[in-house]
Design a protein around this motif. Sequence first.
Motif, PDB file in Angstrom:
ATOM      1  N   VAL A 253      95.211  88.611  -6.652  1.00 50.89           N
ATOM      2  CA  VAL A 253      95.373  89.676  -5.665  1.00 50.89           C
ATOM      3  C   VAL A 253      94.413  90.813  -5.986  1.00 50.89           C
ATOM      4  O   VAL A 253      94.483  91.417  -7.062  1.00 50.89           O
ATOM      5  CB  VAL A 253      96.822  90.184  -5.636  1.00 50.89           C
ATOM      6  N   ALA A 254      93.523  91.109  -5.062  1.00 52.34           N
ATOM      7  CA  ALA A 254      92.583  92.215  -5.230  1.00 52.34           C
ATOM      8  C   ALA A 254      93.088  93.481  -4.563  1.00 52.34           C
ATOM      9  O   ALA A 254      92.877  94.587  -5.070  1.00 52.34           O
ATOM     10  CB  ALA A 254      91.219  91.833  -4.653  1.00 52.34           C
ATOM     11  N   VAL A 255      93.739  93.345  -3.417  1.00 49.69           N
ATOM     12  CA  VAL A 255      94.254  94.494  -2.668  1.00 49.69           C
ATOM     13  C   VAL A 255      95.663  94.149  -2.210  1.00 49.69           C
ATOM     14  O   VAL A 255      95.915  93.023  -1.755  1.00 49.69           O
ATOM     15  CB  VAL A 255      93.369  94.824  -1.451  1.00 49.69           C
ATOM     16  N   LEU A 256      96.560  95.130  -2.313  1.00 50.11           N
ATOM     17  CA  LEU A 256      97.948  94.898  -1.937  1.00 50.11           C
ATOM     18  C   LEU A 256      98.485  96.136  -1.234  1.00 50.11           C
ATOM     19  O   LEU A 256      98.260  97.259  -1.678  1.00 50.11           O
ATOM     20  CB  LEU A 256      98.767  94.590  -3.191  1.00 50.11           C
ATOM     21  N   ASP A 257      99.156  95.926  -0.097  1.00 53.36           N
ATOM     22  CA  ASP A 257      99.874  97.034   0.537  1.00 53.36           C
ATOM     23  C   ASP A 257     101.165  96.493   1.143  1.00 53.36           C
ATOM     24  O   ASP A 257     101.521  95.337   0.921  1.00 53.36           O
ATOM     25  CB  ASP A 257      99.015  97.756   1.580  1.00 53.36           C
ATOM     26  N   THR A 264      91.299  87.099  -3.941  1.00 48.32           N
ATOM     27  CA  THR A 264      89.908  86.903  -4.316  1.00 48.32           C
ATOM     28  C   THR A 264      89.841  86.568  -5.791  1.00 48.32           C
ATOM     29  O   THR A 264      90.856  86.500  -6.468  1.00 48.32           O
ATOM     30  CB  THR A 264      89.077  88.166  -4.026  1.00 48.32           C
ATOM     31  N   GLY A 265      88.638  86.326  -6.293  1.00 49.86           N
ATOM     32  CA  GLY A 265      88.425  86.215  -7.724  1.00 49.86           C
ATOM     33  C   GLY A 265      88.332  84.802  -8.251  1.00 49.86           C
ATOM     34  O   GLY A 265      87.660  84.550  -9.237  1.00 49.86           O
ATOM     35  N   ARG A 292      92.435  87.781   3.562  1.00 49.68           N
ATOM     36  CA  ARG A 292      93.512  88.753   3.777  1.00 49.68           C
ATOM     37  C   ARG A 292      94.675  88.066   4.471  1.00 49.68           C
ATOM     38  O   ARG A 292      94.512  87.450   5.533  1.00 49.68           O
ATOM     39  CB  ARG A 292      93.017  89.936   4.623  1.00 49.68           C
ATOM     40  N   LEU A 293      95.860  88.149   3.872  1.00 49.90           N
ATOM     41  CA  LEU A 293      97.078  87.586   4.435  1.00 49.90           C
ATOM     42  C   LEU A 293      97.974  88.726   4.891  1.00 49.90           C
ATOM     43  O   LEU A 293      98.198  89.690   4.148  1.00 49.90           O
ATOM     44  CB  LEU A 293      97.819  86.735   3.400  1.00 49.90           C
TER      45      LEU A 293
END
Length: 471
Positions: A253-257, A264-265, A292-293
Amino acid sequence: MTEATRSSGAAAQRALVVGGGVAGLVVARDLAAAGVAVTLVEASDRLGGEVGRHVVGGLPLDAGAESFATRGGTVQAYLDELGLGGDVVLPDPRGAWVQHGAGQAFPLPRTGLLGIPGDLTADDVVAVVGAAGTGEAARLDAAAGDVGADETSVGGLVRVRMGDAVLDRLVTPIIGGVHSVHPDLLSVDRVAPGLRAALRREGSLAGAVLRVRALAPAGSAVAGLRGGMASLAEALVAELVRLGVEVRLGAHVAVLDARSVTLTGSATATGSVTATGSDHVVHDEHGTAPERLEADVVVLAVGDGAGRVLGGRPAHAAGLITLATLVLRDDRLDAAPRGTGVLVAPGADGVRAKALTHATAKWPWLAERADGRHVLRLSYDSPVVTAATSDDELRSTALADASVLLGLPLDPATVEDAARVEWSAPLPQEAAGASSSLPDGVVRVGGAVAGRGLAAVIAHARRTAADLVAR
């Protein structure tokens, strides 16, 4: 979940669960059973977290948790629901020992709670703490019941009511071996609910311990599963397959909200999950592009916050716990010279391990499968053992420590196989529970917010899932 709940329109909802440990598996199962479309993402290549399996010397063994607390019946009821209730087993009643130095090992007192004695005059308590220590504890515990009742940590409570000798010689080795933290960093209300209230009512901490123990169900304070606690994770994985949960392993997880995660990665895998023996395998196509999910809710199911998720690797900020497992053949161990294992007090001479479990003495079902061999599990904190410690060095260290703790010189030639497993140590509760670094609206489950132990983690994850469905 009832059929009415499943058909109430919840199927239009979507949930993302980040983290494939027990908390994530439990919340994903309950949401999916209510008709929610669930995607679970896990950074590693397996599900189950600290409840897993590895094979050592040809024996399938627990690689992490090997028992659960029976208090409250939470885990037992859940295992019944999963069809595993008939496999619940109690440990051998001989109990564990505590080590204070080379040759100074004592059976743990029978009347304690987290090592806190319920009878300060008992011979097994005096043997460990000493006459002077128990005398001082009795003097302190004669104070009014409200003295120390406001202490929120186990260490603070014991220090005020019973003094340093009881804390250092009994409580600290037990808390360290079971919860991997110092008693000063462990909330008493989380691990012994009702103890402070009982102190006020009974007028002494020893009396409060006996009162809390009397209210607990009869039988052992812990239990396990025939075949190992990893069976719990495998049953939950099978449930996710049955309910159509989409699982992605190796998904960083690179970005979480509150409504999405970006992966990614490294390669991600999508598709159905199958559980084959100890393996949790994902089938389908692989890709490396960021993705992005989106969902109606994001549930973060990790132990100590975003540090374990963002960036795709464990934080290890609080250190490392290493489990060394030895499978050996030595007939002298048939007598279980130190019962089911040994907890080590800080500063014990000639020992670097913090605990040893004689697994084949503790679990009769495992002794049957081991065919005359013995399984020893030794745990280490960093920096005593680190990721840089070689396997050969760890094996030698574990064998030397086992020799001291079991009171028998063990021959390296008797060791048929050895293995290691590493876990991030739990953060102090205030740090673990901090959520300031997380976006508003992200829902959290797991040990950092529920408390350590399967009972707390499962109960909290189920309440959280029910609340989300009700919304």
